[in-house]
Write a protein that holds these residues in place. Structure first.
Motif, PDB file in Angstrom:
ATOM      1  N   THR A 139       2.143  -2.252   6.461  1.00 16.03           N
ATOM      2  CA  THR A 139       3.538  -2.674   6.551  1.00 16.03           C
ATOM      3  C   THR A 139       4.345  -1.915   5.515  1.00 16.03           C
ATOM      4  OG1 THR A 139       3.443  -4.435   4.884  1.00 16.03           O
ATOM      5  CG2 THR A 139       2.671  -4.995   7.109  1.00 16.03           C
ATOM      6  N   ASP A 140       5.662  -2.068   5.563  1.00 14.31           N
ATOM      7  CA  ASP A 140       6.516  -1.412   4.563  1.00 14.31           C
ATOM      8  C   ASP A 140       6.190  -1.876   3.147  1.00 14.31           C
ATOM      9  OD1 ASP A 140       7.798  -0.016   6.551  1.00 14.31           O
ATOM     10  OD2 ASP A 140       9.475  -1.432   6.700  1.00 14.31           O
ATOM     11  N   GLY A 141       5.688  -3.106   3.029  1.00 14.85           N
ATOM     12  CA  GLY A 141       5.406  -3.655   1.708  1.00 14.85           C
ATOM     13  C   GLY A 141       3.990  -3.451   1.223  1.00 14.85           C
ATOM     14  N   ARG A 165       3.130 -12.588  10.299  1.00 16.31           N
ATOM     15  CA  ARG A 165       3.707 -13.582   9.389  1.00 16.31           C
ATOM     16  C   ARG A 165       2.993 -13.637   8.038  1.00 16.31           C
ATOM     17  NH1 ARG A 165       1.438 -16.097  13.818  1.00 16.31           N
ATOM     18  NH2 ARG A 165      -0.540 -17.182  13.459  1.00 16.31           N
ATOM     19  N   LEU A 166       2.094 -12.683   7.798  1.00 14.86           N
ATOM     20  CA  LEU A 166       1.335 -12.666   6.551  1.00 14.86           C
ATOM     21  C   LEU A 166       1.946 -11.686   5.551  1.00 14.86           C
ATOM     22  CD1 LEU A 166      -2.277 -12.635   8.049  1.00 14.86           C
ATOM     23  CD2 LEU A 166      -1.023 -14.616   7.152  1.00 14.86           C
ATOM     24  N   SER A 167       1.793 -11.982   4.281  1.00 11.47           N
ATOM     25  CA  SER A 167       2.291 -11.100   3.224  1.00 11.47           C
ATOM     26  C   SER A 167       1.222 -10.081   2.851  1.00 11.47           C
ATOM     27  CB  SER A 167       2.655 -11.919   1.979  1.00 11.47           C
ATOM     28  OG  SER A 167       3.691 -12.826   2.279  1.00 11.47           O
ATOM     29  N   PRO A 168       1.632  -8.878   2.438  1.00 13.88           N
ATOM     30  CA  PRO A 168       0.654  -7.863   2.039  1.00 13.88           C
ATOM     31  C   PRO A 168      -0.206  -8.320   0.862  1.00 13.88           C
ATOM     32  CG  PRO A 168       2.818  -6.886   2.364  1.00 13.88           C
ATOM     33  CD  PRO A 168       3.009  -8.373   2.398  1.00 13.88           C
ATOM     34  N   ASP A 169      -1.450  -7.894   0.881  1.00  7.76           N
ATOM     35  CA  ASP A 169      -2.390  -8.204  -0.198  1.00  7.76           C
ATOM     36  C   ASP A 169      -2.572  -7.035  -1.155  1.00  7.76           C
ATOM     37  OD1 ASP A 169      -3.456 -10.817   0.979  1.00  7.76           O
ATOM     38  OD2 ASP A 169      -3.857  -9.417   2.612  1.00  7.76           O
ATOM     39  N   SER A 205      -1.315  -2.815  -2.258  1.00  6.27           N
ATOM     40  CA  SER A 205      -0.398  -1.691  -2.123  1.00  6.27           C
ATOM     41  C   SER A 205      -1.176  -0.494  -1.580  1.00  6.27           C
ATOM     42  CB  SER A 205       0.220  -1.335  -3.472  1.00  6.27           C
ATOM     43  OG  SER A 205      -0.768  -0.793  -4.333  1.00  6.27           O
ATOM     44  N   VAL A 251      -1.831  -5.664   4.661  1.00  2.00           N
ATOM     45  CA  VAL A 251      -2.353  -7.008   4.898  1.00  2.00           C
ATOM     46  C   VAL A 251      -3.852  -6.866   5.151  1.00  2.00           C
ATOM     47  CG1 VAL A 251      -2.261  -9.058   6.359  1.00  2.00           C
ATOM     48  CG2 VAL A 251      -0.164  -7.771   5.888  1.00  2.00           C
TER      49      VAL A 251
END
Length: 280
Positions: free
Chosen positions: A12-14, A48-52, A54, A17
């Protein structure tokens, strides 16, 4: 790879995941995801999950670590056929050769120039990953067998491709001489692949540029033809041909050297970047 643990995730951009940690029991490896056509389910769950992690925390490997087969197509763009200057029209069937998984590294890892030759060259290509097994697949059904798309730098040791009368296998299979990645993009429909712009740059200079709409042999034809003589299975990779502009075609030839940066980029798939290094 993260902390020397192999895994897979959603980019993802962040960041990443970590899906392998969450779905280890159901899909322990990316191969199981391909086998069970689970890309859509994973994408829906992961949205709907946040990145873990980088991107800096991971090391990219090739997206399919143990493909049964990697088969490459040669001379698949009109200008590439003209490069041979033999006066012959494009052949009726694709030229093919095998590559071994060990000859590829992942995005961000160095391509290795071996001590046996300085003639390391680049070939930017689009690769398709098979998601459904089949033999003698009809062209009308061929695209149903694609799981995902990725990129390849099909690096070649040019003089070793001429060590025998007919054989290019040696020059195409030096360890770590090519790259695949950076990730798998799930295949959706034919519009996704019909007219992809494909570009290769060396140190920022455009060396190769063409579009999939100009390929001599379509994705459908490649799958149909290869599956005539061998059963395609999930995880197999078909590397579909490079445009004109490789270093061997310059006068004099321009070979890759340590410190060079090669980038292969394609619409909707991403950017595969690798530096060049000498073998330690």
């Amino acid at each position: 790879m993260h902390a020397e643990r192999a895994g897979y995730g959603l980019a993802t951009d962040g960041g990443i995941v970590d899906l392998s940690a969450r779905y280890e029991a159901r899909w322990p490896t990316l191969q199981q995801v391909v086998d069970e056509h689970a890309f859509a389910a994973l994408q829906e769950n992961a949205a709907r999950l946040s990145p873990d992690l980088s991107l800096e925390e991971i090391r990219f490997t090739i997206p399919s670590l143990l493909p049964e087969k990697i088969i490459c197509v040669g001379v698949n763009f009109p200008d590439r056929n003209a490069e041979y200057k033999d006066g012959k029209e494009a052949p009726a069937n694709p030229s093919l050769f095998p590559r071994f998984a060990r000859s590829f590294v992942g995005h961000g890892q160095p391509l290795i120039r071996p001590p046996e030759s300085e003639q390391l060259d680049y070939e930017g290509e689009i690769a398709i990953v098979i998601g459904k097994a089949g033999r003698r697949i009809a062209e009308r059904d061929a695209l149903d067998h694609i799981a995902a798309l990725t990129l390849a730098n099909e690096g070649s040791i040019r003089d070793w491709m001429r060590h025998a009368k007919f054989n290019v296998t040696q020059g195409k299979n030096f360890d770590a001489s090519g790259a695949i990645g950076p990730w798998l993009v799930p295949y959706t429909d034919e519009a996704q692949i019909a007219d992809i712009a494909l570009t290769t740059r060396v140190n920022g200079e455009v060396r190769q540029s063409d579009r999939t709409s100009r390929m001599i042999f379509s994705f459908r034809k490649i799958i149909n033809y290869v599956s005539t003589f061998t059963t395609l299975v999930p995880g197999d990779i078909l590397i579909t041909g490079t445009p004109t502009g490789a270093g061997a075609r310059f006068d004099p030839p321009v070979w890759l050297k340590p410190g060079d940066i090669v980038e292969v980029e394609a619409d909707g798939i991403g950017l595969l970047r690798n530096a060049i290094a000498d073998e330690a």
